[in-house]
Design a protein around this motif. Sequence first.
Motif, short mmCIF file in Angstrom:
data_model
loop_
_atom_site.label_atom_id
_atom_site.label_comp_id
_atom_site.label_asym_id
_atom_site.label_seq_id
_atom_site.Cartn_x
_atom_site.Cartn_y
_atom_site.Cartn_z
N GLY A 22 -2.29 15.87 -20.81
CA GLY A 22 -1.70 17.20 -20.94
C GLY A 22 -0.70 17.27 -22.07
N ILE A 23 0.13 16.24 -22.21
CA ILE A 23 1.10 16.18 -23.30
C ILE A 23 0.39 16.18 -24.65
CG2 ILE A 23 2.81 14.68 -24.43
CD1 ILE A 23 3.65 13.81 -21.55
N GLU A 24 -0.66 15.36 -24.76
CA GLU A 24 -1.42 15.28 -26.00
C GLU A 24 -1.97 16.66 -26.40
OE1 GLU A 24 -5.71 13.46 -27.54
OE2 GLU A 24 -4.89 12.82 -25.60
N TYR A 25 -2.50 17.38 -25.44
CA TYR A 25 -3.12 18.66 -25.77
C TYR A 25 -2.09 19.77 -25.95
CZ TYR A 25 -7.90 17.04 -25.60
OH TYR A 25 -9.09 16.41 -25.89
N CYS A 26 -0.93 19.65 -25.35
CA CYS A 26 0.15 20.58 -25.66
C CYS A 26 0.57 20.43 -27.12
CB CYS A 26 1.34 20.34 -24.74
SG CYS A 26 1.20 21.07 -23.09
N LYS A 27 0.61 19.21 -27.59
CA LYS A 27 0.96 18.96 -28.99
C LYS A 27 -0.10 19.54 -29.92
CE LYS A 27 3.81 14.87 -28.09
NZ LYS A 27 3.95 13.39 -28.26
N LYS A 28 -1.37 19.42 -29.52
CA LYS A 28 -2.45 20.02 -30.31
C LYS A 28 -2.30 21.53 -30.33
CE LYS A 28 -5.96 16.41 -29.72
NZ LYS A 28 -7.33 16.10 -29.24
N ALA A 29 -1.97 22.11 -29.17
CA ALA A 29 -1.80 23.57 -29.09
C ALA A 29 -0.69 24.03 -30.02
CB ALA A 29 -1.50 23.97 -27.64
N GLU A 58 0.79 12.02 -0.40
CA GLU A 58 0.92 10.99 -1.42
C GLU A 58 0.58 11.54 -2.80
OE1 GLU A 58 1.72 7.33 -3.14
OE2 GLU A 58 2.12 7.97 -1.07
N LEU A 59 -0.39 12.48 -2.83
CA LEU A 59 -0.85 13.06 -4.09
C LEU A 59 0.12 14.11 -4.64
CD1 LEU A 59 -3.44 12.79 -5.86
CD2 LEU A 59 -4.38 14.73 -4.58
N ALA A 60 0.88 14.74 -3.77
CA ALA A 60 1.79 15.81 -4.17
C ALA A 60 2.99 15.27 -4.95
CB ALA A 60 2.27 16.57 -2.94
N VAL A 61 3.50 16.11 -5.88
CA VAL A 61 4.65 15.70 -6.70
C VAL A 61 5.76 16.73 -6.54
CG1 VAL A 61 3.23 14.46 -8.37
CG2 VAL A 61 3.75 16.87 -8.76
N PRO A 62 7.02 16.29 -6.57
CA PRO A 62 8.13 17.25 -6.45
C PRO A 62 8.31 18.08 -7.71
CG PRO A 62 8.96 15.03 -6.81
CD PRO A 62 7.48 14.89 -6.64
N ALA A 63 8.80 19.30 -7.54
CA ALA A 63 9.01 20.19 -8.68
C ALA A 63 10.06 19.66 -9.65
CB ALA A 63 9.39 21.59 -8.19
N ASP A 64 10.95 18.78 -9.16
CA ASP A 64 11.97 18.20 -10.03
C ASP A 64 11.67 16.74 -10.35
OD1 ASP A 64 12.42 17.13 -7.53
OD2 ASP A 64 14.56 17.58 -7.48
N GLY A 65 10.41 16.32 -10.13
CA GLY A 65 10.03 14.93 -10.39
C GLY A 65 9.60 14.70 -11.83
N GLU A 66 9.18 13.48 -12.11
CA GLU A 66 8.86 13.07 -13.48
C GLU A 66 7.74 13.90 -14.10
OE1 GLU A 66 7.38 9.11 -16.00
OE2 GLU A 66 7.40 9.09 -13.80
N PHE A 67 6.68 14.17 -13.34
CA PHE A 67 5.53 14.88 -13.90
C PHE A 67 5.94 16.24 -14.44
CE2 PHE A 67 1.95 17.81 -13.61
CZ PHE A 67 0.96 17.11 -14.28
N VAL A 68 6.59 17.03 -13.64
CA VAL A 68 6.97 18.39 -14.04
C VAL A 68 8.09 18.36 -15.08
CG1 VAL A 68 7.78 20.63 -13.23
CG2 VAL A 68 6.24 19.28 -11.81
N ARG A 70 8.73 16.21 -17.29
CA ARG A 70 8.26 15.82 -18.63
C ARG A 70 7.77 17.04 -19.41
NH1 ARG A 70 8.40 15.11 -22.90
NH2 ARG A 70 7.34 13.64 -24.27
N TYR A 71 7.15 17.99 -18.73
CA TYR A 71 6.68 19.20 -19.42
C TYR A 71 7.83 20.14 -19.73
CZ TYR A 71 1.90 17.72 -18.80
OH TYR A 71 0.73 17.01 -18.88
N LYS A 72 8.84 20.13 -18.90
CA LYS A 72 10.06 20.89 -19.20
C LYS A 72 10.67 20.38 -20.51
CE LYS A 72 14.79 21.17 -17.31
NZ LYS A 72 15.09 22.61 -17.21
N GLU A 73 10.77 19.06 -20.63
CA GLU A 73 11.30 18.46 -21.85
C GLU A 73 10.40 18.73 -23.04
OE1 GLU A 73 11.34 14.45 -20.55
OE2 GLU A 73 13.25 14.64 -19.43
N LEU A 74 9.09 18.68 -22.80
CA LEU A 74 8.12 18.88 -23.88
C LEU A 74 8.20 20.30 -24.43
CD1 LEU A 74 5.74 17.53 -25.42
CD2 LEU A 74 4.22 18.53 -23.69
#
Length: 280
Positions: A22-29, A58-68, A70-74
């Motif tokens: 996702g990060i890679e393709y955001c950069k392409k966008a 186990e699959l779910a991620v928190p809204a303030d966790g690393e996955f989300v 990272r996109y805020k920072e991106l």
Amino acid sequence: MINIAFLQLLPAGNLKENMEKGIEYCKKAKKMGADIALFPEMWSCGYYIPHDMEALNELAVPADGEFVTRYKELAKELDMAIGITFLERYEPRPRNTICLYDRHGKSVYKYSKVHICNFGEADDESVLCAGDEFPVAELNTAKGNLRVGSMICYDREFPESARILMLKRAELVLVPNACPMEINRLSQLRGRAYENMFAIATCNYPSPHPDCNGHSTLFDGVVYLPEQLGSRDTCILETDESEGVFLAELDINMLRQFQKREQQNLKNRRPELYRILAEK
């Protein structure tokens, strides 16, 4: 013009790989000139919904966790708004969520799917919690501000969803999606844009993702122009089934002028006759 990037991507297989892809393709966008990048529904897990509660949590991620986060920072790094979608860790059960961040990495809203797909099937969303509101907020882009809200996939099948967003003065509705986009669903989106005089941007998974076929779309909602006889085609973009980043231009000034001219659509409403909608 607001440039919207549709990240019509195949998930990579696990959370970390999805994040990196996702990060890679955001950069392409961004290199393509995007002001807003939108993911398909529940990108964190590729719209995979186990019905075993331990596996689901186990699959779910928190809204303030690393996955989300990272996109805020991106979003700030790229000076580009990002609508990131994920299976959100939530009590008592996870939710189907989009977080929209502006080009400064500021949270614009968090929206969780209100109309979950509860069809009595082994792979439906009956194990998830439903959202309970339709937020609309001001999004800052490099091309200026606009009012944005969201529906997620099945939400579009309920005209009330779009009408609430219209009454909250949405100009653009971002719709993450994960289903076959055929003539009837595409017609729904066209109709919602027409009825409510706003733009609808829908991002789907490409083929061969299960039960998905691409056909991400942008309908700009501008049905009539003063200098043009008859109605115009509001479809600005319809992609094919392939994987990739697709860019579409939204003429926000043309949309705003159209909304001003068509104010009678609001004036002529009869809300005193609509009580049955809330009673049934």
